[in-house]
Design a protein around this motif. Structure first.
Motif, PDB file in Angstrom:
ATOM      1  N   GLY A 164       0.833  -1.206   0.000  1.00  0.00           N
ATOM      2  CA  GLY A 164       0.000   0.000   0.000  1.00  0.00           C
ATOM      3  C   GLY A 164       0.864   1.252   0.000  1.00  0.00           C
ATOM      4  O   GLY A 164       1.956   1.279   0.573  1.00  0.00           O
ATOM      5  N   LEU A 165       0.387   2.279  -0.667  1.00  0.00           N
ATOM      6  CA  LEU A 165       1.151   3.517  -0.834  1.00  0.00           C
ATOM      7  C   LEU A 165       1.305   4.247   0.494  1.00  0.00           C
ATOM      8  O   LEU A 165       0.314   4.622   1.120  1.00  0.00           O
ATOM      9  N   THR A 166       2.542   4.432   0.937  1.00  0.00           N
ATOM     10  CA  THR A 166       2.798   5.170   2.181  1.00  0.00           C
ATOM     11  C   THR A 166       3.588   6.448   1.942  1.00  0.00           C
ATOM     12  O   THR A 166       3.652   7.295   2.819  1.00  0.00           O
ATOM     13  N   GLU A 167       4.203   6.560   0.778  1.00  0.00           N
ATOM     14  CA  GLU A 167       4.928   7.797   0.468  1.00  0.00           C
ATOM     15  C   GLU A 167       5.011   8.013  -1.029  1.00  0.00           C
ATOM     16  O   GLU A 167       4.955   7.068  -1.811  1.00  0.00           O
ATOM     17  N   MET A 168       5.078   9.273  -1.397  1.00  0.00           N
ATOM     18  CA  MET A 168       5.318   9.678  -2.784  1.00  0.00           C
ATOM     19  C   MET A 168       6.425  10.715  -2.744  1.00  0.00           C
ATOM     20  O   MET A 168       6.321  11.685  -2.009  1.00  0.00           O
ATOM     21  N   THR A 169       7.453  10.489  -3.511  1.00  0.00           N
ATOM     22  CA  THR A 169       8.520  11.477  -3.593  1.00  0.00           C
ATOM     23  C   THR A 169       8.225  12.373  -4.786  1.00  0.00           C
ATOM     24  O   THR A 169       8.125  11.898  -5.917  1.00  0.00           O
ATOM     25  N   MET A 170       8.046  13.662  -4.508  1.00  0.00           N
ATOM     26  CA  MET A 170       7.804  14.644  -5.568  1.00  0.00           C
ATOM     27  C   MET A 170       9.149  15.134  -6.084  1.00  0.00           C
ATOM     28  O   MET A 170      10.061  15.396  -5.301  1.00  0.00           O
ATOM     29  N   HIS A 171       9.287  15.223  -7.392  1.00  0.00           N
ATOM     30  CA  HIS A 171      10.528  15.640  -8.037  1.00  0.00           C
ATOM     31  C   HIS A 171      10.298  16.985  -8.699  1.00  0.00           C
ATOM     32  O   HIS A 171       9.506  17.090  -9.627  1.00  0.00           O
ATOM     33  N   PHE A 172      11.006  17.981  -8.207  1.00  0.00           N
ATOM     34  CA  PHE A 172      10.834  19.332  -8.712  1.00  0.00           C
ATOM     35  C   PHE A 172      11.955  19.667  -9.681  1.00  0.00           C
ATOM     36  O   PHE A 172      12.868  20.405  -9.384  1.00  0.00           O
ATOM     37  N   ALA A 173      11.878  19.082 -10.860  1.00  0.00           N
ATOM     38  CA  ALA A 173      12.881  19.316 -11.893  1.00  0.00           C
ATOM     39  C   ALA A 173      12.199  19.993 -13.074  1.00  0.00           C
ATOM     40  O   ALA A 173      10.982  20.027 -13.167  1.00  0.00           O
ATOM     41  N   ALA A 222      17.890  11.341 -12.532  1.00  0.00           N
ATOM     42  CA  ALA A 222      18.450  11.520 -11.191  1.00  0.00           C
ATOM     43  C   ALA A 222      17.322  11.613 -10.174  1.00  0.00           C
ATOM     44  O   ALA A 222      17.062  12.664  -9.613  1.00  0.00           O
ATOM     45  N   PRO A 223      16.625  10.508  -9.910  1.00  0.00           N
ATOM     46  CA  PRO A 223      15.421  10.572  -9.089  1.00  0.00           C
ATOM     47  C   PRO A 223      15.649  10.981  -7.644  1.00  0.00           C
ATOM     48  O   PRO A 223      14.734  11.438  -6.996  1.00  0.00           O
ATOM     49  N   HIS A 224      16.829  10.856  -7.115  1.00  0.00           N
ATOM     50  CA  HIS A 224      17.037  11.216  -5.720  1.00  0.00           C
ATOM     51  C   HIS A 224      17.980  12.404  -5.603  1.00  0.00           C
ATOM     52  O   HIS A 224      18.818  12.471  -4.717  1.00  0.00           O
ATOM     53  N   SER A 225      17.800  13.350  -6.474  1.00  0.00           N
ATOM     54  CA  SER A 225      18.643  14.536  -6.460  1.00  0.00           C
ATOM     55  C   SER A 225      18.125  15.525  -5.429  1.00  0.00           C
ATOM     56  O   SER A 225      17.119  15.305  -4.772  1.00  0.00           O
ATOM     57  N   ALA A 226      18.794  16.634  -5.302  1.00  0.00           N
ATOM     58  CA  ALA A 226      18.380  17.659  -4.355  1.00  0.00           C
ATOM     59  C   ALA A 226      17.021  18.241  -4.707  1.00  0.00           C
ATOM     60  O   ALA A 226      16.406  18.904  -3.878  1.00  0.00           O
ATOM     61  N   GLY A 227      16.523  17.984  -5.909  1.00  0.00           N
ATOM     62  CA  GLY A 227      15.230  18.516  -6.316  1.00  0.00           C
ATOM     63  C   GLY A 227      14.075  17.588  -5.982  1.00  0.00           C
ATOM     64  O   GLY A 227      13.101  17.542  -6.702  1.00  0.00           O
ATOM     65  N   ALA A 228      14.160  16.802  -4.905  1.00  0.00           N
ATOM     66  CA  ALA A 228      13.091  15.876  -4.562  1.00  0.00           C
ATOM     67  C   ALA A 228      12.671  16.061  -3.103  1.00  0.00           C
ATOM     68  O   ALA A 228      13.486  16.305  -2.253  1.00  0.00           O
ATOM     69  N   ASP A 229      11.370  15.953  -2.868  1.00  0.00           N
ATOM     70  CA  ASP A 229      10.802  15.983  -1.521  1.00  0.00           C
ATOM     71  C   ASP A 229       9.925  14.757  -1.351  1.00  0.00           C
ATOM     72  O   ASP A 229       9.191  14.383  -2.257  1.00  0.00           O
ATOM     73  N   THR A 230       9.994  14.136  -0.171  1.00  0.00           N
ATOM     74  CA  THR A 230       9.166  12.982   0.096  1.00  0.00           C
ATOM     75  C   THR A 230       7.910  13.424   0.820  1.00  0.00           C
ATOM     76  O   THR A 230       7.980  14.163   1.800  1.00  0.00           O
ATOM     77  N   VAL A 231       6.758  12.969   0.327  1.00  0.00           N
ATOM     78  CA  VAL A 231       5.480  13.248   0.971  1.00  0.00           C
ATOM     79  C   VAL A 231       4.993  11.925   1.541  1.00  0.00           C
ATOM     80  O   VAL A 231       4.837  10.944   0.808  1.00  0.00           O
ATOM     81  N   THR A 232       4.770  11.874   2.843  1.00  0.00           N
ATOM     82  CA  THR A 232       4.286  10.661   3.466  1.00  0.00           C
ATOM     83  C   THR A 232       2.770  10.652   3.399  1.00  0.00           C
ATOM     84  O   THR A 232       2.122  11.635   3.752  1.00  0.00           O
TER      85      THR A 232
END
Length: 175
Positions: A145-154, A163-173
Protein backbone atom coordinates in the motif's frame (compact mmCIF):
# COMPACT_ATOMS: atom_id res chain seq x y z
CA UNK A 1 -0.38 -49.91 -26.95
CA UNK A 2 -2.84 -47.11 -27.57
CA UNK A 3 -2.64 -45.68 -31.05
CA UNK A 4 -3.61 -42.15 -29.86
CA UNK A 5 -0.90 -41.78 -27.26
CA UNK A 6 1.55 -43.72 -25.19
CA UNK A 7 0.70 -41.53 -22.19
CA UNK A 8 -2.70 -41.77 -20.61
CA UNK A 9 -4.18 -40.23 -17.48
CA UNK A 10 -6.48 -42.46 -15.51
CA UNK A 11 -9.74 -40.59 -15.19
CA UNK A 12 -10.55 -36.89 -15.39
CA UNK A 13 -7.86 -34.68 -13.83
CA UNK A 14 -10.56 -32.19 -12.78
CA UNK A 15 -12.01 -34.93 -10.57
CA UNK A 16 -8.80 -35.08 -8.54
CA UNK A 17 -9.01 -31.94 -6.34
CA UNK A 18 -5.68 -32.53 -4.59
CA UNK A 19 -3.91 -32.01 -7.94
CA UNK A 20 -5.49 -28.60 -8.51
CA UNK A 21 -4.31 -25.36 -6.94
CA UNK A 22 -6.96 -23.59 -4.92
CA UNK A 23 -7.84 -20.21 -6.39
CA UNK A 24 -6.20 -17.33 -4.51
CA UNK A 25 -8.42 -14.91 -2.69
CA UNK A 26 -5.96 -12.04 -3.27
CA UNK A 27 -3.40 -11.32 -6.01
CA UNK A 28 0.22 -12.28 -5.42
CA UNK A 29 1.98 -11.65 -8.77
CA UNK A 30 2.30 -8.66 -11.09
CA UNK A 31 0.05 -10.42 -13.60
CA UNK A 32 -2.59 -11.02 -10.93
CA UNK A 33 -2.51 -7.36 -9.82
CA UNK A 34 -2.91 -6.27 -13.45
CA UNK A 35 -5.76 -8.80 -13.76
CA UNK A 36 -7.42 -7.39 -10.63
CA UNK A 37 -7.29 -3.91 -12.15
CA UNK A 38 -8.74 -5.19 -15.45
CA UNK A 39 -11.58 -7.00 -13.69
CA UNK A 40 -12.52 -3.90 -11.67
CA UNK A 41 -12.29 -1.76 -14.83
CA UNK A 42 -14.60 -4.13 -16.68
CA UNK A 43 -17.30 -3.95 -13.98
CA UNK A 44 -18.40 -0.31 -14.01
CA UNK A 45 -20.94 -1.02 -11.22
CA UNK A 46 -18.00 -1.32 -8.81
CA UNK A 47 -16.72 2.21 -9.37
CA UNK A 48 -18.77 4.45 -11.67
CA UNK A 49 -21.25 5.61 -9.00
CA UNK A 50 -18.36 6.68 -6.73
CA UNK A 51 -16.60 9.04 -9.17
CA UNK A 52 -16.62 12.74 -8.33
CA UNK A 53 -14.94 15.60 -10.17
CA UNK A 54 -13.29 18.47 -8.31
CA UNK A 55 -12.00 21.48 -10.20
CA UNK A 56 -9.69 22.56 -7.34
CA UNK A 57 -7.87 19.31 -6.61
CA UNK A 58 -7.61 15.77 -7.90
CA UNK A 59 -10.33 13.61 -6.39
CA UNK A 60 -9.45 10.13 -5.10
CA UNK A 61 -11.19 7.32 -3.25
CA UNK A 62 -9.74 4.12 -1.78
CA UNK A 63 -11.85 1.45 -3.42
CA UNK A 64 -10.45 -1.70 -1.87
CA UNK A 65 -7.69 -3.07 0.33
CA UNK A 66 -6.24 -6.53 0.71
CA UNK A 67 -3.25 -8.07 2.42
CA UNK A 68 -0.54 -5.53 1.66
CA UNK A 69 -2.22 -3.79 -1.28
CA UNK A 70 -4.62 -0.92 -1.98
CA UNK A 71 -6.84 -0.03 -4.93
CA UNK A 72 -7.53 3.68 -5.56
CA UNK A 73 -9.97 5.40 -7.90
CA UNK A 74 -8.93 8.86 -9.17
CA UNK A 75 -10.61 11.46 -11.34
CA UNK A 76 -8.86 14.11 -13.41
CA UNK A 77 -10.53 17.20 -14.86
CA UNK A 78 -8.80 18.87 -17.82
CA UNK A 79 -5.55 20.46 -16.73
CA UNK A 80 -5.06 18.41 -13.55
CA UNK A 81 -1.86 16.45 -13.09
CA UNK A 82 0.10 14.54 -10.50
CA UNK A 83 3.37 16.40 -10.79
CA UNK A 84 6.59 14.48 -11.31
CA UNK A 85 6.77 11.77 -8.63
CA UNK A 86 7.62 8.21 -7.65
CA UNK A 87 5.74 5.88 -5.31
CA UNK A 88 8.42 5.23 -2.70
CA UNK A 89 8.79 1.51 -2.11
CA UNK A 90 5.51 0.57 -3.78
CA UNK A 91 5.00 -1.11 -7.13
CA UNK A 92 1.86 -0.30 -9.04
CA UNK A 93 -0.58 -0.80 -11.85
CA UNK A 94 -2.27 2.26 -13.39
CA UNK A 95 -5.34 1.54 -15.54
CA UNK A 96 -7.29 4.21 -17.43
CA UNK A 97 -11.04 3.73 -17.07
CA UNK A 98 -12.44 6.79 -18.88
CA UNK A 99 -10.97 9.65 -20.89
CA UNK A 100 -7.35 10.05 -21.90
CA UNK A 101 -4.37 10.66 -19.65
CA UNK A 102 -0.82 11.53 -20.63
CA UNK A 103 2.15 9.91 -18.91
CA UNK A 104 5.57 11.53 -19.07
CA UNK A 105 8.73 9.73 -17.99
CA UNK A 106 12.31 9.39 -19.11
CA UNK A 107 11.04 6.84 -21.64
CA UNK A 108 8.98 9.52 -23.34
CA UNK A 109 5.41 10.75 -23.46
CA UNK A 110 2.47 8.49 -24.17
CA UNK A 111 -1.29 8.91 -24.34
CA UNK A 112 -3.19 6.41 -22.20
CA UNK A 113 -6.74 5.67 -23.35
CA UNK A 114 -9.42 3.52 -21.66
CA UNK A 115 -8.08 0.03 -21.03
CA UNK A 116 -4.42 1.13 -21.16
CA UNK A 117 -2.31 -0.17 -18.28
CA UNK A 118 1.08 0.86 -16.96
CA UNK A 119 2.92 -1.42 -14.53
CA UNK A 120 5.79 0.10 -12.58
CA UNK A 121 8.36 -0.88 -9.96
CA UNK A 122 9.45 1.06 -6.87
CA UNK A 123 11.36 4.21 -7.75
CA UNK A 124 9.74 4.68 -11.18
CA UNK A 125 9.50 8.44 -11.80
CA UNK A 126 6.65 9.77 -13.91
CA UNK A 127 4.02 12.44 -14.25
CA UNK A 128 0.40 11.76 -15.14
CA UNK A 129 -1.86 14.54 -16.39
CA UNK A 130 -5.09 15.20 -18.18
CA UNK A 131 -4.19 17.48 -21.06
CA UNK A 132 -7.36 16.54 -22.96
CA UNK A 133 -10.62 18.48 -23.06
CA UNK A 134 -12.71 15.82 -21.25
CA UNK A 135 -12.46 14.47 -17.68
CA UNK A 136 -10.66 11.17 -17.09
CA UNK A 137 -10.87 8.40 -14.49
CA UNK A 138 -8.10 5.99 -13.52
CA UNK A 139 -7.60 3.03 -11.21
CA UNK A 140 -4.36 2.52 -9.27
CA UNK A 141 -3.26 -0.65 -7.49
CA UNK A 142 -0.26 -0.32 -5.13
CA UNK A 143 1.73 -3.09 -3.47
CA UNK A 144 2.63 -2.62 -0.77
CA UNK A 145 0.00 0.00 0.00
CA UNK A 146 1.15 3.52 -0.83
CA UNK A 147 2.80 5.17 2.18
CA UNK A 148 4.93 7.80 0.47
CA UNK A 149 5.32 9.68 -2.78
CA UNK A 150 8.52 11.48 -3.59
CA UNK A 151 7.80 14.64 -5.57
CA UNK A 152 10.53 15.64 -8.04
CA UNK A 153 10.83 19.33 -8.71
CA UNK A 154 12.88 19.32 -11.89
CA UNK A 155 12.41 21.20 -15.14
CA UNK A 156 11.53 18.07 -17.09
CA UNK A 157 10.61 14.44 -16.59
CA UNK A 158 13.77 13.43 -18.45
CA UNK A 159 15.98 15.34 -15.99
CA UNK A 160 14.27 14.00 -12.89
CA UNK A 161 13.99 10.44 -14.14
CA UNK A 162 17.72 10.36 -14.78
CA UNK A 163 18.45 11.52 -11.19
CA UNK A 164 15.42 10.57 -9.09
CA UNK A 165 17.04 11.22 -5.72
CA UNK A 166 18.64 14.54 -6.46
CA UNK A 167 18.38 17.66 -4.35
CA UNK A 168 15.23 18.52 -6.32
CA UNK A 169 13.09 15.88 -4.56
CA UNK A 170 10.80 15.98 -1.52
CA UNK A 171 9.17 12.98 0.10
CA UNK A 172 5.48 13.25 0.97
CA UNK A 173 4.29 10.66 3.47
CA UNK A 174 0.75 9.48 2.75
CA UNK A 175 0.09 7.49 5.92
Amino acid sequence: MNSDSDLQIAGDILEVPHLLQAPREHPATVAEYAGLARSIAADRTQWEHLVRYDATTRWYHRLRTGPGYEVWLLSWVPGQGSGLHDHGGSSGVLTVLDGTLTERSRRGTRALRPGAQRVFAPGYVHEVLNDALEPAVSLHVYYPGLTEMTMHFAHSARCAAAAPHSAGADTVTTA
